[in-house]
Design a protein around this motif. Structure first.
Motif, mmCIF file in Angstrom:
data_model
loop_
_atom_site.group_PDB
_atom_site.id
_atom_site.type_symbol
_atom_site.label_atom_id
_atom_site.label_comp_id
_atom_site.label_asym_id
_atom_site.label_seq_id
_atom_site.Cartn_x
_atom_site.Cartn_y
_atom_site.Cartn_z
ATOM 1 N N GLN A 7 -5.325 -7.316 -12.898
ATOM 2 C CA GLN A 7 -4.409 -6.480 -13.677
ATOM 3 C C GLN A 7 -4.792 -6.415 -15.156
ATOM 4 O O GLN A 7 -3.960 -6.616 -16.030
ATOM 5 N N ASN A 8 -6.075 -6.092 -15.399
ATOM 6 C CA ASN A 8 -6.501 -5.870 -16.784
ATOM 7 C C ASN A 8 -5.990 -4.517 -17.262
ATOM 8 O O ASN A 8 -5.727 -4.317 -18.434
ATOM 9 N N SER A 9 -5.898 -3.575 -16.332
ATOM 10 C CA SER A 9 -5.329 -2.265 -16.649
ATOM 11 C C SER A 9 -4.188 -2.019 -15.656
ATOM 12 O O SER A 9 -4.036 -2.770 -14.695
ATOM 13 N N SER A 10 -3.432 -0.947 -15.887
ATOM 14 C CA SER A 10 -2.328 -0.667 -14.971
ATOM 15 C C SER A 10 -2.871 -0.101 -13.656
ATOM 16 O O SER A 10 -4.005 0.381 -13.611
ATOM 17 N N VAL A 11 -2.048 -0.168 -12.617
ATOM 18 C CA VAL A 11 -2.448 0.370 -11.311
ATOM 19 C C VAL A 11 -2.775 1.860 -11.460
ATOM 20 O O VAL A 11 -3.739 2.353 -10.878
ATOM 21 N N LYS A 12 -1.974 2.544 -12.275
ATOM 22 C CA LYS A 12 -2.155 3.987 -12.458
ATOM 23 C C LYS A 12 -3.543 4.294 -13.047
ATOM 24 O O LYS A 12 -4.253 5.164 -12.543
ATOM 25 N N THR A 13 -3.913 3.555 -14.097
ATOM 26 C CA THR A 13 -5.221 3.757 -14.724
ATOM 27 C C THR A 13 -6.334 3.453 -13.739
ATOM 28 O O THR A 13 -7.339 4.172 -13.649
ATOM 29 N N TRP A 14 -6.144 2.375 -12.962
ATOM 30 C CA TRP A 14 -7.128 1.978 -11.942
ATOM 31 C C TRP A 14 -7.320 3.103 -10.916
ATOM 32 O O TRP A 14 -8.446 3.477 -10.591
ATOM 33 N N ILE A 15 -6.204 3.676 -10.471
ATOM 34 C CA ILE A 15 -6.288 4.755 -9.469
ATOM 35 C C ILE A 15 -6.901 6.018 -10.079
ATOM 36 O O ILE A 15 -7.679 6.711 -9.435
ATOM 37 N N TYR A 16 -6.575 6.289 -11.337
ATOM 38 C CA TYR A 16 -7.197 7.425 -12.036
ATOM 39 C C TYR A 16 -8.716 7.274 -12.022
ATOM 40 O O TYR A 16 -9.447 8.214 -11.713
ATOM 41 N N PHE A 21 0.820 -1.213 0.000
ATOM 42 C CA PHE A 21 0.000 0.000 0.000
ATOM 43 C C PHE A 21 0.855 1.266 0.000
ATOM 44 O O PHE A 21 0.615 2.189 -0.785
ATOM 45 N N ASP A 22 1.855 1.306 0.877
ATOM 46 C CA ASP A 22 2.690 2.511 0.999
ATOM 47 C C ASP A 22 3.360 2.880 -0.329
ATOM 48 O O ASP A 22 3.455 4.046 -0.693
ATOM 49 N N GLU A 23 3.787 1.834 -1.010
ATOM 50 C CA GLU A 23 4.449 2.036 -2.301
ATOM 51 C C GLU A 23 3.475 2.709 -3.293
ATOM 52 O O GLU A 23 3.830 3.676 -3.966
ATOM 53 N N ILE A 24 2.261 2.175 -3.330
ATOM 54 C CA ILE A 24 1.232 2.743 -4.221
ATOM 55 C C ILE A 24 0.904 4.173 -3.797
ATOM 56 O O ILE A 24 0.787 5.069 -4.630
ATOM 57 N N TYR A 25 0.794 4.366 -2.490
ATOM 58 C CA TYR A 25 0.432 5.691 -1.983
ATOM 59 C C TYR A 25 1.452 6.742 -2.419
ATOM 60 O O TYR A 25 1.100 7.758 -3.015
ATOM 61 N N PHE A 26 2.722 6.484 -2.115
ATOM 62 C CA PHE A 26 3.732 7.510 -2.393
ATOM 63 C C PHE A 26 3.984 7.710 -3.889
ATOM 64 O O PHE A 26 4.444 8.747 -4.310
ATOM 65 N N GLU A 27 3.635 6.712 -4.673
ATOM 66 C CA GLU A 27 3.807 6.863 -6.115
ATOM 67 C C GLU A 27 2.672 7.697 -6.746
ATOM 68 O O GLU A 27 2.876 8.374 -7.744
ATOM 69 N N HIS A 28 1.481 7.616 -6.144
ATOM 70 C CA HIS A 28 0.326 8.221 -6.806
ATOM 71 C C HIS A 28 -0.389 9.333 -6.042
ATOM 72 O O HIS A 28 -1.310 9.941 -6.589
ATOM 73 N N HIS A 29 0.002 9.595 -4.787
ATOM 74 C CA HIS A 29 -0.807 10.524 -3.995
ATOM 75 C C HIS A 29 -0.843 11.946 -4.554
ATOM 76 O O HIS A 29 -1.868 12.623 -4.486
ATOM 77 N N LYS A 30 0.253 12.372 -5.164
ATOM 78 C CA LYS A 30 0.287 13.722 -5.728
ATOM 79 C C LYS A 30 -0.685 13.827 -6.913
ATOM 80 O O LYS A 30 -1.420 14.807 -7.040
ATOM 81 N N MET A 31 -0.659 12.806 -7.740
ATOM 82 C CA MET A 31 -1.548 12.771 -8.909
ATOM 83 C C MET A 31 -3.019 12.762 -8.461
ATOM 84 O O MET A 31 -3.855 13.500 -8.986
ATOM 85 N N VAL A 32 -3.325 11.959 -7.440
ATOM 86 C CA VAL A 32 -4.701 11.857 -6.939
ATOM 87 C C VAL A 32 -5.172 13.215 -6.405
ATOM 88 O O VAL A 32 -6.251 13.693 -6.746
ATOM 89 N N LEU A 33 -4.327 13.832 -5.581
ATOM 90 C CA LEU A 33 -4.686 15.119 -4.977
ATOM 91 C C LEU A 33 -4.931 16.182 -6.051
ATOM 92 O O LEU A 33 -5.895 16.945 -5.981
ATOM 93 N N ASN A 34 -4.059 16.209 -7.062
ATOM 94 C CA ASN A 34 -4.176 17.246 -8.092
ATOM 95 C C ASN A 34 -5.406 17.051 -8.972
ATOM 96 O O ASN A 34 -6.056 18.023 -9.354
ATOM 97 N N ILE A 35 -5.740 15.802 -9.264
ATOM 98 C CA ILE A 35 -6.949 15.562 -10.068
ATOM 99 C C ILE A 35 -8.177 15.969 -9.258
ATOM 100 O O ILE A 35 -9.069 16.658 -9.760
ATOM 101 N N ALA A 36 -8.209 15.556 -8.002
ATOM 102 C CA ALA A 36 -9.346 15.913 -7.139
ATOM 103 C C ALA A 36 -9.483 17.430 -7.046
ATOM 104 O O ALA A 36 -10.593 17.966 -7.062
ATOM 105 N N LEU A 37 -8.346 18.081 -6.995
ATOM 106 C CA LEU A 37 -8.317 19.546 -6.905
ATOM 107 C C LEU A 37 -8.952 20.207 -8.135
ATOM 108 O O LEU A 37 -9.609 21.244 -8.019
ATOM 109 N N GLN A 38 -8.772 19.602 -9.304
ATOM 110 C CA GLN A 38 -9.367 20.180 -10.523
ATOM 111 C C GLN A 38 -10.889 20.051 -10.489
ATOM 112 O O GLN A 38 -11.593 20.835 -11.107
ATOM 113 N N TYR A 39 -11.394 19.054 -9.779
ATOM 114 C CA TYR A 39 -12.844 18.889 -9.683
ATOM 115 C C TYR A 39 -13.464 19.796 -8.606
ATOM 116 O O TYR A 39 -14.523 20.354 -8.813
#
Lengths: 90, 177
Positions: free
Chosen positions: B48-57, B3-21
């Protein structure tokens, strides 16, 4: 007129592209971790235990219902004895 | 995957997308938390039909849209209960505008743009955010939105047209930006 509005929309897109990326605060990780910890989830063990309990209740109900039905049939056969229309000593 | 690995890799992207909404930090952080709660719950069932990144998006976009809907319905229920406005269609801005990625002197101008974006449909809003703010490629956006490139192009054209209409109905955008 239409041309001017088209330029506008392209300008809008240029401005949108310049929106800066924001750095998340450091305590967001701890907040998230705490939120995950505080999630009230029912452990799988209890879900399975509840399911077994329900199945057992349904089973017992079914058994008592079917045994009651048999007793009722027996009582009926005492009151109304069945005849098979076969003559004895034939 | 931890989980931590996923969090630190994607948290900035998640926050910024949410911010645009939602266009304010408090709500964006709340959405980010909710996204990672969902990720932690479903990480073991993730196929793993899609990448973790796409899933998180996808989780982030759905969470942001749900957040806006919940917030809008809360506001409209509150207002209609006070003023008995059941018959009147309320036009409510989804959130307070306080986008930290925009400089203070440009805030008013950007507020108008985001107000117009907020009036678009969910899909049109998402296509503008991904293509024009997040600067994603067409193929990436199409994958995230689960659309063909052709469908994405036509969706973008409709979004662009509607945004143009919305902005031109409003104040003189050019003067402010």
């Amino acid at each position: 007129m239409k041309k001017t509005s088209n330029i506008n929309i392209e300008q809008v897109f240029d401005h949108l592209a310049s929106v800066k990326k924001v750095e998340p605060s450091k305590d967001l990780y701890f907040k998230t971790k705490n939120a995950i910890k505080n999630q009230k989830t029912i452990p799988l063990f209890w879900v399975i235990a509840a399911a077994c309990f329900l199945i057992a209740i349904v089973g017992v109900e079914f058994y008592t219902f079917s045994s009651k039905k048999n007793t009722f049939n027996q009582e009926i056969s005492i009151v109304f004895p069945e005849t098979n229309n076969i003559l004895y000593h034939e | 995957m931890i989980f931590d690995e996923i969090y630190f890799e994607h948290h900035k992207m998640v926050l910024n997308i949410a911010l645009q909404y939602v266009q304010n930090m408090e709500d964006a952080e709340e959405i980010t938390q909710d996204v990672f709660i969902k990720v932690s719950k479903n990480i073991h069932t993730f196929k793993q039909n899609s990448s973790v990144k796409t899933w998180i998006y996808r989780i982030t976009i759905n969470q942001s849209l749900d957040f806006l809907k919940a917030k809008n319905s809360q506001k409209s229920n509150f207002l209609s209960s006070i003023f008995s406005l059941n018959d009147i269609k309320l036009k409510i801005e989804p959130t307070t505008f306080n986008h930290p990625g925009i400089e203070l002197e440009q805030k008013e101008a950007y507020k108008k743009i985001f107000e117009a974006i907020n009036q678009l449909s969910d899909n049109q809003k998402t296509v503008i955010i991904l293509l024009k703010i997040e600067d994603k490629s067409q193929s990436e956006t199409a994958e995230i939105m689960n659309l063909s490139i052709k469908a994405l192009e036509s969706l973008f054209q409709r979004a662009k047209k509607n945004l143009d209409i919305l902005l031109n109905k409003k104040d003189n955008y050019e003067k402010n930006v």
